[in-house]
Structures are given as structure tokens and as C-alpha cells.
Design a protein around this motif. Structure first.
Motif, PDB file in Angstrom:
ATOM      1  N   GLN A 152       0.809  -1.218   0.000  1.00 34.37           N
ATOM      2  CA  GLN A 152       0.000   0.000   0.000  1.00 34.37           C
ATOM      3  C   GLN A 152       0.844   1.270   0.000  1.00 34.37           C
ATOM      4  OE1 GLN A 152      -2.546  -0.651   3.381  1.00 34.37           O
ATOM      5  NE2 GLN A 152      -3.709  -2.279   2.363  1.00 34.37           N
ATOM      6  N   SER A 153       2.162   1.109   0.205  1.00 27.73           N
ATOM      7  CA  SER A 153       3.058   2.276   0.166  1.00 27.73           C
ATOM      8  C   SER A 153       3.619   2.518  -1.228  1.00 27.73           C
ATOM      9  CB  SER A 153       4.202   2.081   1.164  1.00 27.73           C
ATOM     10  OG  SER A 153       5.086   1.054   0.725  1.00 27.73           O
ATOM     11  N   ILE A 154       3.403   1.567  -2.161  1.00 25.47           N
ATOM     12  CA  ILE A 154       3.897   1.742  -3.536  1.00 25.47           C
ATOM     13  C   ILE A 154       2.998   2.748  -4.255  1.00 25.47           C
ATOM     14  CG2 ILE A 154       4.398   0.591  -5.726  1.00 25.47           C
ATOM     15  CD1 ILE A 154       4.745  -2.021  -4.179  1.00 25.47           C
ATOM     16  N   SER A 155       3.601   3.758  -4.835  1.00 25.84           N
ATOM     17  CA  SER A 155       2.837   4.811  -5.503  1.00 25.84           C
ATOM     18  C   SER A 155       2.038   4.263  -6.688  1.00 25.84           C
ATOM     19  CB  SER A 155       3.787   5.910  -5.991  1.00 25.84           C
ATOM     20  OG  SER A 155       3.092   6.880  -6.746  1.00 25.84           O
ATOM     21  N   THR A 156       0.796   4.678  -6.796  1.00 27.72           N
ATOM     22  CA  THR A 156      -0.058   4.254  -7.922  1.00 27.72           C
ATOM     23  C   THR A 156       0.404   4.872  -9.242  1.00 27.72           C
ATOM     24  OG1 THR A 156      -1.592   6.070  -7.425  1.00 27.72           O
ATOM     25  CG2 THR A 156      -2.068   3.909  -6.442  1.00 27.72           C
ATOM     26  N   ASP A 157       1.239   5.893  -9.158  1.00 25.90           N
ATOM     27  CA  ASP A 157       1.738   6.532 -10.388  1.00 25.90           C
ATOM     28  C   ASP A 157       2.508   5.541 -11.252  1.00 25.90           C
ATOM     29  OD1 ASP A 157       0.639   8.874  -9.505  1.00 25.90           O
ATOM     30  OD2 ASP A 157       2.518   9.713  -8.730  1.00 25.90           O
ATOM     31  N   TYR A 158       3.247   4.612 -10.597  1.00 27.70           N
ATOM     32  CA  TYR A 158       4.006   3.618 -11.346  1.00 27.70           C
ATOM     33  C   TYR A 158       3.073   2.745 -12.189  1.00 27.70           C
ATOM     34  CZ  TYR A 158       7.837   4.745  -8.122  1.00 27.70           C
ATOM     35  OH  TYR A 158       8.808   5.384  -7.404  1.00 27.70           O
ATOM     36  N   ASP A 171       1.769   2.663 -20.986  1.00 27.23           N
ATOM     37  CA  ASP A 171       2.769   2.049 -21.873  1.00 27.23           C
ATOM     38  C   ASP A 171       2.346   0.673 -22.379  1.00 27.23           C
ATOM     39  OD1 ASP A 171       4.387   4.244 -21.677  1.00 27.23           O
ATOM     40  OD2 ASP A 171       5.576   3.443 -20.014  1.00 27.23           O
ATOM     41  N   GLY A 172       1.175   0.195 -21.947  1.00 29.01           N
ATOM     42  CA  GLY A 172       0.656  -1.081 -22.445  1.00 29.01           C
ATOM     43  C   GLY A 172       1.079  -2.303 -21.653  1.00 29.01           C
ATOM     44  N   ALA A 173       1.573  -2.112 -20.450  1.00 35.09           N
ATOM     45  CA  ALA A 173       1.996  -3.254 -19.629  1.00 35.09           C
ATOM     46  C   ALA A 173       0.778  -4.014 -19.108  1.00 35.09           C
ATOM     47  CB  ALA A 173       2.841  -2.776 -18.452  1.00 35.09           C
TER      48      ALA A 173
END
Length: 261
Positions: free
Chosen positions: A150-156, A163-165
Motif C-alpha cells: 500500500q506504500s507503492i505509488s499508484t503513479d508507477y 505504456d501497455g503493460a
């Protein structure tokens, strides 16, 4: 805290009720004891398999819970409950589950598999302790992983989607690399807790870690010699050997995971 450490070190240099000074003889006896090395093997065996099961399973469950839109708190509580359960109470339940006429054999018989006396054979007895320790520790692994997730930024993730990932690629190249810190901490904590294992093995195997000392751990060795045989000097020496062992494992793990002590 300092006084017991100093007193234990002093006792490790003595022998008998008169506390006769013997120098490092107790350490020599510990390091040449076949029973002690058997206890070390049992402790490492149980701890390695506990970590191999609990860490990946806990991480996957944490990822699944984190992906839910509703019900996260419910699953957090349900998975964490075993961690706050008394080990004595949990081990008592597992004694009933692993009983020859217990729940596990009942389920195996219904599925058409052969049953066994789980706590009568060294390997199956070890796996009984492994399952108990995984069940008890899994909730802690899940909670720590969830906090990091939950600390990982959603921006990533948003940038990766643009980019289609795919979801799997995001999990592989964003989630996992950002989880190395918490997984490293859990690995170290798991090793330290595993090397100090006593309650679960003692409840299932008794003072001598039956059957055939297959559940006899390092702390079990200390307990048996200290409180069972009243060899407090030998038990204190074994405690300091364990302390050095834990210190070495912790240092090695922090270096391998590139963490600062």
C-alpha cells in the motif's frame, strides 16, 4: 537486560552446584556434542521449510487481498488471528488434528489417501511443526507485505498501463522490486524466530523432542540441560553459542539483501 547476559556468561564458565570455574570447557562440550548438532539440524530443517512456504504464500495472499475493492479489513483480521493465538493453545489444537484419529487423517481417508501416525515418525513429526509454525506466522507475513504494497505509488502502475503493460508485467516489474525491503526484513525476522524455536516443538515432542529427538531444537537443548539436567553452565554455554549463531545469520542476511545494520 545486561545483568542476565553477564550472569549467564559467568555461569557458562562454571560447572556443578558449587559453580567450579572450568573456563571454556563447557563450550568445548557443546561444540563436540552429537545431541547439540542434531538439535541444530532439526532447527535449521524446520526453519528453512517454514520460510520457503510462508514467505511466498504470504506474499501472494497479500497481493490478492490488496487487489480487492472491498473486504480487505476482514481478510486482514482473519489471517492475522493465528498470530495472536497462544502457541500452547495452537499446539494443543494441532495435537488433535495430527492425532491418528484426528481431522487430518479423517480428511485423507475421505479423499482415498492412506493415513499415518504423524507424530510417530521423525519426518512427519517435523512437518507437523512446520505446518503449525507456518499457520501461526503467515498472518504476520501478510500484514507486513500489505503495508509495503500500500506504500507503492499508484503513479508507477498508471504509467505502466499507459505504456501497455499487462497486470502480470506490472506485478513482475513494479510490485516485486518494490517488495525486496519487506521480504528481506521478514527473512531475517523469520530466521531469528526460527533459531529461537521452542514452544511448538516442545508441545508436540516433549522435553526430548520425540520421536527419536526429531523435534529437539537448540533452545530445547538449552532447556533440557538447564532445567532438566540442572547443568546450568552447559546450558548457558549453549545459549551463547546460539547468540553468536543468530548474530552471524543476521549479519549474513543483511549483507546478502544489501541492507544496512
Amino acid at each position: 537486560m545486561l545483568y542476565p547476559m553477564i550472569e549467564s556468561f559467568r555461569l557458562s564458565m562454571t560447572r556443578g552446584s558449587s559453580e567450579r570455574f572450568v573456563g571454556f570447557d563447557n563450550y568445548s562440550r557443546v561444540l563436540t556434542s552429537e545431541t547439540f548438532y542434531h538439535a541444530v539440524y532439526n532447527t535449521l530443517y524446520i526453519t528453512v521449510f517454514q520460510l520457503l512456504i510462508a514467505l511466498p504464500v504470504g506474499f501472494i495472499i497479500a497481493c490478492l487481498i490488496n487487489s480487492l475493492s472491498k473486504g480487505k479489513n476482514f481478510f486482514k483480521v482473519m489471517f492475522y488471528l493465528p498470530n495472536v493465538t497462544s502457541m500452547v493453545a495452537a499446539a494443543t489444537v494441532f495435537l488433535a488434528v495430527l492425532h491418528p484419529e484426528g481431522l487430518l487423517n479423517f480428511a485423507l481417508s475421505k479423499l482415498g489417501f492412506s493415513t499415518t501416525i504423524w507424530l510417530a515418525h521423525p519426518i512427519t513429526a517435523k512437518w507437523g511443526v512446520i505446518l503449525l509454525s507456518v499457520w501461526n506466522w503467515l498472518g504476520f507475513v501478510i500484514i507486513i507485505n500489505l503495508a509495503n504494497l500500500q506504500s507503492i505509488s499508484t503513479d508507477y502502475y498508471e504509467a505502466a498501463s499507459v505504456d501497455g503493460a499487462t497486470r502480470f508485467q506490472q506485478w513482475r516489474y513494479i510490485t516485486i522490486p518494490n517488495m525486496t525491503g519487506s521480504l528481506g526484513v521478514l527473512f531475517i525476522v523469520g530466521w531469528i524466530g526460527g533459531l529461537q524455536r521452542f514452544s511448538d516443538a516442545y508441545m508436540l515432542g516433549g522435553l526430548q523432542g520425540s520421536p527419536a529427538r526429531s523435534l529437539h531444537t537448540i533452545v530445547g537443548f538449552v532447556f533440557e540441560r538447564g532445567f532438566g539436567g540442572h547443568e546450568y553452565g552447559l546450558a548457558s554455554a549453549a545459549s551463547y553459542v546460539l547468540f553468536v549463531f543468530i548474530l552471524f545469520i543476521t549479519f549474513l542476511n543483511t549483507k546478502l539483501s544489501k541492507m544496512k545494520i
